[in-house]
Structure formats: C-alpha cells, structure tokens
Write an enzyme that holds these catalytic residues in place. Structure first.
Site, PDB file in Angstrom:
ATOM      1  N   ARG A 236      90.927  53.847   3.554  1.00 46.46           N
ATOM      2  CA  ARG A 236      90.165  54.133   4.771  1.00 46.46           C
ATOM      3  C   ARG A 236      90.965  55.156   5.559  1.00 46.46           C
ATOM      4  NH1 ARG A 236      86.222  52.576   2.881  1.00 46.46           N
ATOM      5  NH2 ARG A 236      84.794  50.915   3.521  1.00 46.46           N
ATOM      6  N   GLU A 265      85.696  60.249  10.256  1.00 47.34           N
ATOM      7  CA  GLU A 265      84.582  60.715   9.415  1.00 47.34           C
ATOM      8  C   GLU A 265      83.298  60.856  10.209  1.00 47.34           C
ATOM      9  OE1 GLU A 265      84.049  58.427   5.803  1.00 47.34           O
ATOM     10  OE2 GLU A 265      86.198  58.411   5.474  1.00 47.34           O
ATOM     11  N   HIS A 283      84.129  61.222   0.764  1.00 44.49           N
ATOM     12  CA  HIS A 283      83.995  59.761   0.606  1.00 44.49           C
ATOM     13  C   HIS A 283      83.108  59.421  -0.608  1.00 44.49           C
ATOM     14  CE1 HIS A 283      84.406  55.827   3.074  1.00 44.49           C
ATOM     15  NE2 HIS A 283      84.274  55.562   1.788  1.00 44.49           N
TER      16      HIS A 283
END
Ligand code: NAP
Length: 316
Positions: A236, A265, A283
């Site tokens: 993450r 993000e 991602h």
C-alpha cells in the site's frame, strides 16, 4: 435485503450476487464521496465496497444508527475501513484473502525484473526513437538470478513472492515480519528492518497498509540500502514515505524502484514521473479478469453466509 455494490464488478460476480437480495450496482468507477459513504450506511443492509471507499471513524460517527450490517470488502487490503469504528456501530467487515495472492506476487516479480533490468526505461528509449542499436555496454542492469531478496511482511503474498524468487530465480530469501514465522522456503527471518535493508539486492514490501505500517519504509531504510539495490512496493502507498523515496532516487542512493501503489493514489508526484530509475504501474496487482471474478465471488460468499445467519468465512 438491499445490497450496494459500489463499483461495477465483472458480470459473473453481479450474476452471483443478484439472487441474494435487491442488488444495486453503482456505475461510477471512482470511490464513494462523503455523501455516498453516509448513504451507504443509512440506505443499504449490505455494502460491497472496495479500495478508496474511505469508511473512516468520522463517517460512522455521522450515522447514529446505521441500517448496514455488513461491509463485504472486495480486496484483501481494508485499510480504507476503520474496522473498530464499524464494529462499534454493529457492522461486520469481511475481505477476500487468498484470491489475490498469486496475481499480486506475479506483479512483484514483474516489477523486480522491470526495475533491475531497466525495462520501462528501455521501452521509453525505443518509443522515443532514441535507440542507437545493441552494443555490449548499453543499458546494463542488475541480474536478478541468484541475488539476495528481502521481503517485508511474510504473509500470503510475501510467501508467494519468496517461492517465485527462490525456486524460479535461485534467489536467497530473508525477511522481516511482525511475528516469528516458519515458512516452507529456505529463508532467514531478520529482527531489524534496517539490517534486512542493508543486506539485500532487492527489498520488497508485502505488509498491509494502515496505522501500524504507516511510513514503515522511510529514510533510515533507504539510507541502509546498498547503492545498487532496488526497492519494490506492491503493498500500500502509505507504507512508504514517498518523499524520502523520491530523494533517495534523485540522489541515486538506491539503484531503482518499482511501484504498484502510491501514497496519494491516483496522484503520482511529478518528481517521481520525472525519474528514469523508477518503474510506475497503476495499481495492477490483481488486474486480471479471473482474479477479479474470484475476489468478487469470495465477497458474494461472505454476503451469502451472513444472510444465512452464519459467520462470513472471511471476517477481518
Ligand atoms: P497477510 O497474509 O495478512 O500478510 C501480511 C503480513 O504482514 C503478515 O505476515 C503480517 O505479520 C505482516 N505484518 C503486518 N504488520 C506488520 C508490521 N507492522 N511489521 C512487519 N510485518 C507486518 O496479507 P496478504 O494477503 O499477504 O496481503 C498483504 C497486503 O498486500 C494487503 O493487506 C494489501 O494491502 C496488499 N495488496 C496489494 C495488492 C495490489 O494490487 N498491489 C493486491 C493485494 C494485496 P503477522 O504474521 O504478524 O500477521
């Protein structure tokens, strides 16, 4: 039972969910906004949320008596949900472990290879018509086979990365993990993260996001790494201090980095995009149809068990 799927999921998943109740599928692909987050709790019995749907403590605090009873998250990572605040309001939270493991480990290996072998940089060179042709000392990268790989977080994905790196590339594996862990791959557990960072050619993170791991990887880790070593993050974004990473890359204090996830993000800082020694993926960890179907069907199973009055198999 009103069920809210907060993104369009693959058709197979929607079909599996339809018999379970009155299914509402939100057609937008962006995360829920502040009003939608609160409406999810007041207007639906079950919500199937995903990454970016920020069910924070404030959202739960704003809804005195939620109608929702289950947040059946699509994804193994659930750091966007304040689980304690959800539980305090009587909601259960489930996730989709296992379904994501191999696909995410594959992306880790892809980033390891891309970063070490300068694949993205080479592709940009070709597209820019700047390639002058093969010669013996052109674009020399780091040979991954037989190198030392350090894994931060030896869970399902960490272990799948270890297997691929050891049995596929003959890499020597060491790892840092919150608790002691015995695994079926020859590997050494290291007590200090900076000791691990200092000893490996490639450092990969595979821990969950959230308060406990926030900025776990920051300047002391980058400073400990060897100048030729590569850093890979498939975990993450908030696990890494992105500013410290950018400085380490700009100053060429590490060999390169491969990133699938970012601190804010979908914003990727211009300073990162300007660098040639970093590989940037959007991602992609679980981005394959059959994987997304497996994840969705797992979330649907959690809902079905809940509706039968049983404990969902993947409660967090
Ligand atoms: P997992 O099986 O729960 O493994 C997590 C591992 O991290 C566990 O071994 C855990 O240690 C360790 N850990 C947790 N906190 C730590 C800390 N503070 N310091 C050191 N180690 C710590 O989870 P998983 O299925 O492997 O998934 C890991 C994460 O990958 C997910 O949470 C998600 O955020 C991310 N992910 C990303 C993508 C993507 O698209 N890029 C896809 C899937 C998953 P213990 O043994 O003590 O529990």
């Amino acid at each position: 039972m009103k069920i809210w799927m907060t993104r369009p999921l693959p058709a197979r998943v929607q079909e599996a969910a339809r018999p379970l109740g009155e299914l509402h599928v939100r057609e937008e692909t962006r995360p829920l906004d502040a009003e939608e987050l609160r409406r999810a709790l007041t207007d639906y019995d079950i919500v199937l949320p995903t990454l970016g749907d920020m069910f924070s403590a404030e959202v739960f605090a704003d809804v005195a008596s939620p109608r929702a009873r289950l947040l059946a998250n699509f994804g193994v990572g659930y750091n966007h949900i304040d689980v304690a605040a959800a539980q305090a309001k009587g909601l259960q939270v489930s996730n989709t472990p296992g379904a994501v493991t191999d696909a995410t480990a594959d992306i880790a290996l892809m980033l390891m290879l891309m970063s070490c072998r300068r694949a993205a940089e080479g592709e940009r060179l070709v597209r820019a018509e700047a390639w002058e042709g093969w010669h013996p000392t052109q674009m020399l990268g780091l040979h991954l086979s037989g190198k030392k790989v350090g894994i931060v977080g030896m869970g399902r994905i960490g272990l799948a990365i270890a297997r691929r790196a050891h049995f596929g590339f003959g890499c020597e594996i060491s790892y840092y993990n919150r608790s002691p862990k015995a695994i079926d791959v020859p590997a050494t557990q290291v007590a200090e993260l900076t000791d691990l960072a200092a000893s490996v050619d490639v450092l990969v993170t595979a821990v969950p996001g959230g308060a406990e791991t926030h900025h776990l990887i920051s300047d002391p880790v980058f400073s400990a790494m060897q100048p030729h070593a590569h850093f890979i993050n498939i975990a993450r974004g908030d696990v890494v201090d992105e500013t410290a990473l950018i400085i380490a890359l700009q100053q060429k204090r590490i060999g390169g980095a491969g990133l699938d996830v970012y601190e804010h993000e979908p914003q990727v800082p211009q300073a990162l995009r300007a660098l040639d020694n970093v590989t940037l993926l959007p991602h992609l960890g679980t981005a394959a149809l059959e994987v997304r179907e497996d994840m969705g069907l797992m979330a649907v199973d959690n809902i079905a068990e809940f509706l039968r009055g049983e404990t969902p198999p993947n409660l967090v």
